[in-house]
Scaffold this active site. Structure first.
Site, PDB file in Angstrom:
ATOM      1  N   SER A 146      37.290 -44.970 -62.918  1.00  0.00           N
ATOM      2  CA  SER A 146      37.768 -45.560 -64.162  1.00  0.00           C
ATOM      3  C   SER A 146      37.042 -44.952 -65.367  1.00  0.00           C
ATOM      4  CB  SER A 146      37.614 -47.076 -64.114  1.00  0.00           C
ATOM      5  OG  SER A 146      38.247 -47.694 -65.204  1.00  0.00           O
ATOM      6  N   ASP A 305      41.843 -44.878 -70.993  1.00  0.00           N
ATOM      7  CA  ASP A 305      40.669 -44.434 -70.245  1.00  0.00           C
ATOM      8  C   ASP A 305      41.097 -43.382 -69.220  1.00  0.00           C
ATOM      9  OD1 ASP A 305      41.955 -46.057 -68.394  1.00  0.00           O
ATOM     10  OD2 ASP A 305      40.128 -47.010 -67.681  1.00  0.00           O
ATOM     11  N   ASP A 307      41.629 -43.008 -66.017  1.00  0.00           N
ATOM     12  CA  ASP A 307      42.674 -43.236 -65.012  1.00  0.00           C
ATOM     13  C   ASP A 307      43.839 -44.046 -65.569  1.00  0.00           C
ATOM     14  OD1 ASP A 307      41.104 -45.607 -65.061  1.00  0.00           O
ATOM     15  OD2 ASP A 307      41.853 -46.163 -63.087  1.00  0.00           O
ATOM     16  N   ASP A 309      44.414 -47.041 -66.784  1.00  0.00           N
ATOM     17  CA  ASP A 309      44.764 -48.442 -66.558  1.00  0.00           C
ATOM     18  C   ASP A 309      44.301 -49.326 -67.712  1.00  0.00           C
ATOM     19  OD1 ASP A 309      42.054 -48.351 -66.008  1.00  0.00           O
ATOM     20  OD2 ASP A 309      42.182 -49.404 -64.088  1.00  0.00           O
TER      21      ASP A 309
END
Length: 579
Positions: A146, A305, A307, A309
């Site tokens: 993340s 961010d 990734d 999400d």
């Protein structure tokens, strides 16, 4: 139980140790670093493992990945049907070793005869969630850390519904992982064997196109207006991550054509070289976007961010300066926009979902539309689980959000989705611009209508073996303290999510909490104030969340500051006792 030195020696003397791991292991001369790398195994928490890259059982490397995937492969046949044919979808982000770990997962699955669908190049986490559902796969694996620093990576497991695995599923997978005695000898196919097996299937643009088709249906605009060019100046940054293609394509198909991308951050970069942290929750991540925003006179700045999400959004405040909205603020704005443009006939059966540490402004907005609010524990996996339950109950999911910049508009994805959120935020900004307002103005209107809710969060980082003990001690002390007030706020109730019990201090009555058990305590205060303490499941941190509601912004800021100061003093006293 083996000592860390015994575990280290087992790795050090293993003749077939991966060359790169072996090289890195030889470089470690510090005994304390060796102990930290081998004194335990990476904790499988929040649906997977996450840690610093490097050699050792407490690090992210090919061996810790193989062990987790081996456990997952042993778990699946007992809890899913047609596992080998349905297969597992694997996606990965822009971090160091992400693609390598994705292929390691496929190599281990193939030993079990399980088909692996691997994306040809990096993809966002929400697309992995969508792909699991689209392909009807038995589960999904996402290689990502993340928004953590560059030295981290991780592996998250998704269930067949496309959501993060539930606590029950997690416990069962952990049990299967724990049965593996030696992570160094987990069987896997080499590249040639994997190719010959016919079990590796590369995924191209098919999933992307199907996802983009579904994006069209989250719009709250009239179809004719949706296809008109929109006069909104947008600056977008993927922060060196995975979202560039999908966000820009989705904005274009919704006819947002004035999109200015921060070129320095458009290219995936595992070092995240232009930011201190690739986290849109932190204002420094928007520095380059703000520069570009000033040049093009942007209406909004969007940042995802790595990734994709989580979404951060900055808008111009009353002084003409860009201000990054908090996750609570953007979530409240999105909720109001969605309910404002939903059919009232849906309200009776509709459910808005938030976590126990997310702003109470969301509940106030939902109440004003006569929409029920459901609360879950911290973590979007619980929101995804609720949506899955709606499939059977017939209830309608209308929006879900959490304070840490996670939002979900439509349940075709079962995890927080920055791409969905970016599109609906752009649409919302355009809607208010047509009415002569910015999102900052719209937010002020919500405060005037429902109350000046304000939230905050602080975190105490205590690394290593001793740090974990200190965090455990603090939580124990908080549970045993007989507080009557905090910062002048009267204590009304204590919610202990580890015992699933709420204690009402006014009459000493107790009530059950119908949520999964978690090591978390929430102090309910008067004047709509609250404090919640929760150890992180993936980081060596103790997080403290705060919420207040004042007469105006100044009043709320003063109350929040007093609450934070009081809790800091309580923490200091506990730490002094521990010392």
């Amino acid at each position: 139980m083996r000592s860390w030195k015994e575990v280290y020696q087992r790795w050090h003397s293993f003749e077939q140790l991966d060359e790169q791991v072996q090289l890195e292991l030889r470089k470690i001369n510090d005994t304390s670093l060796l102990e930290d790398a081998f004194y335990k195994e990476l904790t499988f928490g929040t649906g997977g493992i996450r840690g610093v890259l490097g050699p050792g059982t407490n690090r992210m490397n090919v061996y810790t990945v193989r062990k987790v995937v081996e456990g997952l492969a042993n778990y699946l046949p007992y809890h899913r049907v047609n596992v080998k044919d349905r297969g597992v979808v694997i996606a990965y982000d822009s971090r160091y070793m992400s693609k390598e770990f994705a292929l390691e997962a496929a190599r281990v699955l193939s030993v079990h005869g399980i088909k692996a669908y691997v994306f040809e190049s990096l993809r966002p986490t929400p697309l992995l969630s969508f792909a699991v559902r689209y392909l009807g796969a038995a589960c999904g694996i996402m290689i990502t850390a993340s928004h953590n620093p560059p030295e981290y990576n991780g592996l998250k497991v998704y269930n067949e519904d496309g959501g993060q695995i539930t606590p029950t599923e997690s416990d069962q997978i952990v049990a299967a992982i724990n049965e593996i005695e030696d992570e160094l000898t987990v069987p896997f196919l080499n590249d040639e064997e994997l190719a010959e097996s016919g079990l590796l299937h590369w995924i191209g643009k098919e999933i992307d196109n199907a996802y983009l088709e579904r994006i069209n249906y989250i719009s709250r605009m009239d179809p004719a207006k949706r296809m008109q060019d929109k006069d909104l100046q947008i600056v977008f940054t993927p922060l060196h991550g995975t979202s560039y293609d999908l966000v820009t394509s989705a904005l274009e198909q919704m006819r947002f054509l004035n999109v200015h991308v921060v070129t320095e951050q458009a290219i995936p970069d595992p070092d995240f070289s232009t930011v201190e942290s690739p986290n849109p929750e932190e204002h420094q991540a928007f520095a380059l976007a703000e520069e570009l925003g000033d040049k093009v006179d942007a209406d909004i700045l969007l940042g995802t961010d790595p990734d994709a999400d989580r979404l951060g959004v900055a808008v111009k405040n009353g002084y003409g300066e860009f201000q990054v909205l908090t996750g609570n603020q953007l979530g409240s704005l999105l909720l109001d926009y969605i309910l404002r443009h939903s059919n009232p006939n849906v309200y009776k059966n509709a459910k808005m979902i938030k976590t126990v540490v997310t702003t109470e402004l969301g509940r106030a907005i939902a109440d004003s539309y006569h929409v029920e609010t459901l609360e879950t524990l911290t973590g979007f996996k619980y929101i995804g689980e609720k949506i899955h339950q709606f499939d059977a109950s017939g209830e309608t999911f209308i929006f879900g959000f959490e304070e840490s910049y996670g939002y979900l508009v439509s349940g075709f994805v079962r995890d927080k989705d920055a791409i969905q959120a970016a599109i609906i935020t752009a649409e919302m900004a355009y809607y208010w611009k047509q009415r002569g307002k910015t999102l900052f103005d719209a937010l002020h209107d919500l405060y005037e209508t429902h109350g000046f809710y304000l939230e905050g969060m602080s975190s105490l980082t205590l690394k290593g073996k001793e740090g974990a003990k200190q965090i455990s001690f603090i939580m124990s002390e908080i549970r045993n303290m007989e507080l009557t007030n905090v910062a002048g706020f009267k204590m009304k109730a204590v919610e202990d999510y580890l015992t699933s019990e709420k204690l009402n201090l006014e009459d000493n009555s107790k009530a059950p909490i119908d949520l999964p058990k978690e090591n978390m305590v929430k102090l309910m205060l008067d004047e709509k104030a609250w404090v919640c303490l929760r150890p992180s499941g993936t980081e060596p941190k103790l997080k403290t969340y705060y919420g207040v509601c004042g007469k105006n912004r100044k009043d709320s800021e003063e109350k929040l500051a007093k609450l934070k100061e009081a809790m800091a003093n309580i923490m200091d006293k506990i730490m002094t006792v521990k010392a």
